[in-house]
Design a protein around this motif. Structure first.
Motif, PDB file in Angstrom:
ATOM      1  N   ALA A 103     102.402  -9.832 -59.451  1.00  0.00           N
ATOM      2  CA  ALA A 103     103.535 -10.729 -60.511  1.00  0.00           C
ATOM      3  C   ALA A 103     103.480 -10.733 -62.032  1.00  0.00           C
ATOM      4  O   ALA A 103     104.180 -10.464 -62.629  1.00  0.00           O
ATOM      5  N   LEU A 104     101.929 -11.873 -62.064  1.00  0.00           N
ATOM      6  CA  LEU A 104     101.117 -12.025 -62.898  1.00  0.00           C
ATOM      7  C   LEU A 104     100.921 -10.332 -64.420  1.00  0.00           C
ATOM      8  O   LEU A 104     100.757 -10.385 -65.244  1.00  0.00           O
ATOM      9  N   LEU A 105     100.557  -9.913 -63.263  1.00  0.00           N
ATOM     10  CA  LEU A 105     100.077  -8.232 -63.496  1.00  0.00           C
ATOM     11  C   LEU A 105     100.216  -8.074 -64.405  1.00  0.00           C
ATOM     12  O   LEU A 105     100.695  -7.268 -66.009  1.00  0.00           O
ATOM     13  N   GLN A 106     101.876  -7.703 -63.504  1.00  0.00           N
ATOM     14  CA  GLN A 106     102.872  -7.247 -64.076  1.00  0.00           C
ATOM     15  C   GLN A 106     103.815  -7.324 -65.318  1.00  0.00           C
ATOM     16  O   GLN A 106     103.504  -6.652 -66.866  1.00  0.00           O
ATOM     17  N   ALA A 107     103.620  -8.610 -65.738  1.00  0.00           N
ATOM     18  CA  ALA A 107     104.179  -9.541 -66.503  1.00  0.00           C
ATOM     19  C   ALA A 107     103.286  -9.158 -67.499  1.00  0.00           C
ATOM     20  O   ALA A 107     103.585  -9.472 -68.716  1.00  0.00           O
ATOM     21  N   ALA A 108     102.253  -8.972 -67.668  1.00  0.00           N
ATOM     22  CA  ALA A 108     101.224  -9.373 -68.309  1.00  0.00           C
ATOM     23  C   ALA A 108     100.769  -8.312 -69.214  1.00  0.00           C
ATOM     24  O   ALA A 108     100.557  -7.658 -70.631  1.00  0.00           O
ATOM     25  N   VAL A 109     101.167  -7.275 -68.470  1.00  0.00           N
ATOM     26  CA  VAL A 109     101.311  -5.932 -68.671  1.00  0.00           C
ATOM     27  C   VAL A 109     102.328  -5.172 -69.665  1.00  0.00           C
ATOM     28  O   VAL A 109     102.448  -4.777 -70.573  1.00  0.00           O
ATOM     29  N   GLU A 110     103.367  -5.758 -68.933  1.00  0.00           N
ATOM     30  CA  GLU A 110     104.316  -5.966 -69.987  1.00  0.00           C
ATOM     31  C   GLU A 110     104.706  -6.252 -70.879  1.00  0.00           C
ATOM     32  O   GLU A 110     105.039  -5.601 -72.270  1.00  0.00           O
ATOM     33  N   LYS A 146      90.500  -5.226 -79.757  1.00  0.00           N
ATOM     34  CA  LYS A 146      91.189  -5.872 -78.047  1.00  0.00           C
ATOM     35  C   LYS A 146      92.237  -4.799 -77.846  1.00  0.00           C
ATOM     36  O   LYS A 146      91.969  -4.391 -76.823  1.00  0.00           O
ATOM     37  N   ASP A 147      92.498  -4.324 -78.372  1.00  0.00           N
ATOM     38  CA  ASP A 147      94.221  -3.253 -77.835  1.00  0.00           C
ATOM     39  C   ASP A 147      93.561  -2.396 -76.883  1.00  0.00           C
ATOM     40  O   ASP A 147      93.886  -1.952 -76.537  1.00  0.00           O
ATOM     41  N   VAL A 148      92.404  -1.806 -78.033  1.00  0.00           N
ATOM     42  CA  VAL A 148      92.056  -0.157 -77.422  1.00  0.00           C
ATOM     43  C   VAL A 148      91.295  -0.504 -76.146  1.00  0.00           C
ATOM     44  O   VAL A 148      91.229  -0.130 -75.242  1.00  0.00           O
ATOM     45  N   LYS A 149      90.996  -1.504 -76.108  1.00  0.00           N
ATOM     46  CA  LYS A 149      89.599  -2.131 -74.773  1.00  0.00           C
ATOM     47  C   LYS A 149      90.480  -2.407 -73.994  1.00  0.00           C
ATOM     48  O   LYS A 149      90.544  -1.990 -72.683  1.00  0.00           O
ATOM     49  N   LEU A 154      93.570   0.083 -68.736  1.00  0.00           N
ATOM     50  CA  LEU A 154      94.807   0.502 -68.323  1.00  0.00           C
ATOM     51  C   LEU A 154      94.008   1.678 -67.589  1.00  0.00           C
ATOM     52  O   LEU A 154      95.023   2.060 -66.289  1.00  0.00           O
ATOM     53  N   LEU A 155      94.126   2.282 -67.882  1.00  0.00           N
ATOM     54  CA  LEU A 155      93.337   4.071 -68.408  1.00  0.00           C
ATOM     55  C   LEU A 155      92.613   4.039 -66.949  1.00  0.00           C
ATOM     56  O   LEU A 155      92.176   4.586 -66.190  1.00  0.00           O
ATOM     57  N   TRP A 156      91.785   3.174 -67.124  1.00  0.00           N
ATOM     58  CA  TRP A 156      90.991   3.268 -65.975  1.00  0.00           C
ATOM     59  C   TRP A 156      91.251   2.975 -64.149  1.00  0.00           C
ATOM     60  O   TRP A 156      89.987   3.466 -63.789  1.00  0.00           O
ATOM     61  N   ASN A 157      92.289   2.157 -64.633  1.00  0.00           N
ATOM     62  CA  ASN A 157      93.291   1.972 -62.889  1.00  0.00           C
ATOM     63  C   ASN A 157      94.546   2.346 -62.810  1.00  0.00           C
ATOM     64  O   ASN A 157      95.083   1.415 -63.000  1.00  0.00           O
ATOM     65  N   ILE A 163      99.464  -0.902 -62.967  1.00  0.00           N
ATOM     66  CA  ILE A 163      99.238  -0.648 -63.506  1.00  0.00           C
ATOM     67  C   ILE A 163      99.418   0.829 -63.550  1.00  0.00           C
ATOM     68  O   ILE A 163      99.462   1.822 -64.766  1.00  0.00           O
ATOM     69  N   GLY A 164      99.512   1.734 -62.836  1.00  0.00           N
ATOM     70  CA  GLY A 164     100.010   3.027 -63.530  1.00  0.00           C
ATOM     71  C   GLY A 164     101.218   3.660 -63.285  1.00  0.00           C
ATOM     72  O   GLY A 164     101.667   4.537 -64.918  1.00  0.00           O
ATOM     73  N   PRO A 165     102.303   3.003 -63.311  1.00  0.00           N
ATOM     74  CA  PRO A 165     103.459   3.042 -64.369  1.00  0.00           C
ATOM     75  C   PRO A 165     103.294   2.684 -65.550  1.00  0.00           C
ATOM     76  O   PRO A 165     104.209   3.755 -66.378  1.00  0.00           O
ATOM     77  N   ALA A 166     102.804   1.934 -66.161  1.00  0.00           N
ATOM     78  CA  ALA A 166     102.475   1.444 -66.992  1.00  0.00           C
ATOM     79  C   ALA A 166     101.967   2.357 -68.221  1.00  0.00           C
ATOM     80  O   ALA A 166     102.096   3.000 -68.989  1.00  0.00           O
ATOM     81  N   VAL A 167     100.826   2.458 -67.102  1.00  0.00           N
ATOM     82  CA  VAL A 167     100.323   3.755 -67.855  1.00  0.00           C
ATOM     83  C   VAL A 167     100.712   5.016 -68.669  1.00  0.00           C
ATOM     84  O   VAL A 167     101.325   5.421 -69.610  1.00  0.00           O
TER      85      VAL A 167
END
Length: 240
Positions: A103-110, A146-149, A154-157, A163-167
């Motif tokens: 849930a935290l990971l999704q909030a952070a990625v979004e 930072k944004d590139v990294k 995200l791409l590697w994961n 993460i998949g849907p976000a990518v």
């Protein structure tokens, strides 16, 4: 004979001399209550040992720290215990705001997607000239290491369920924007699609090489130099 004051209580009688400065009595400090005076008399080491008040952490605090951890140390760093330690918080604070790590990971990625992708594309849309907008787009891709990294993490994961849907969303947003820009510059829809795919592939390849083999891609190839290089390879790839 010394003058004695007798103070009576329901349970006992206390006799104390009225002599000023009698040892064992706390001095009365003007304007200060007895508890405050006693506290000021504590040794410094005992006063310093008192726990400091912690401010109440918000959901935004956890999200911001998770994004920073993602950029600094990758996906493994977005975990409850290390983030709690970094924030000086307990795991209870985390579970007050989030159901679990995902849930935290999704909030952070979004949050990152909204600020680094959506807001950037909105800014670029304000540039009227398509060629100028194209150059600004390519330069913007490399403006924030930072944004590139974060995007490369995200791409590697991309096989991760969060993460998949976000990518997929991010890539489609960028590709749709890039294709529309090329069509506005005069390319046919087919040419615009191929050009966008090739240009984005070149950019991703350069970033992967830069991370995997440091020094292979010259450091001076940034900003306008990199934008020109990517644009040239894209034109060659589609035969323009």
């Amino acid at each position: 004979m010394r003058d004695i004051t007798v103070a009576s209580t329901p349970d006992y009688t206390v006799r104390t001399p009225r002599t000023p400065g009698t040892p064992g009595l706390l001095p009365r400090i003007s304007g200060e209550s007895a508890p405050a005076a006693a506290a000021s008399a504590l040794p410094r080491d005992r006063a310093a040992a008192r726990p400091r008040e912690r401010r109440t952490l918000t959901r935004a605090d956890w999200i911001g720290t998770a994004v920073e951890a993602l950029a600094r140390d990758g996906l493994r760093a977005v975990a409850v215990e290390p983030l709690a330690e970094r924030l000086g918080a307990t795991k209870g604070s985390f579970y007050w705001h989030f159901r679990d790590r995902n849930a935290l990971l999704q909030a952070a990625v979004e949050h990152w997607e909204r600020t680094a992708i959506d807001e950037e594309l909105e800014r670029l849309e304000l540039i009227a000239d398509p060629i100028e907008r194209h150059n600004a787009t390519v330069a913007g891709l490399n403006a924030s290491p930072k944004d590139v990294k974060i995007f490369m993490v995200l791409l590697w994961n991309a096989d991760h369920p969060v993460i998949g849907p976000a990518v997929e969303r991010i890539v489609h947003k960028r590709m749709a924007f890039s294709q529309r820009l090329r069509e506005q510059a005069g390319l046919s829809p087919e040419q615009a699609e191929r050009s966008a795919v090739h240009a984005y592939s070149v950019w991703l390849g350069l970033q992967l090489l830069r991370q995997a083999v440091p020094g292979l891609i010259p450091q001076e190839m940034n900003g306008e130099n990199l934008a020109d290089y990517v644009a040239e390879l894209g034109r060659i790839a589609v035969g323009l």
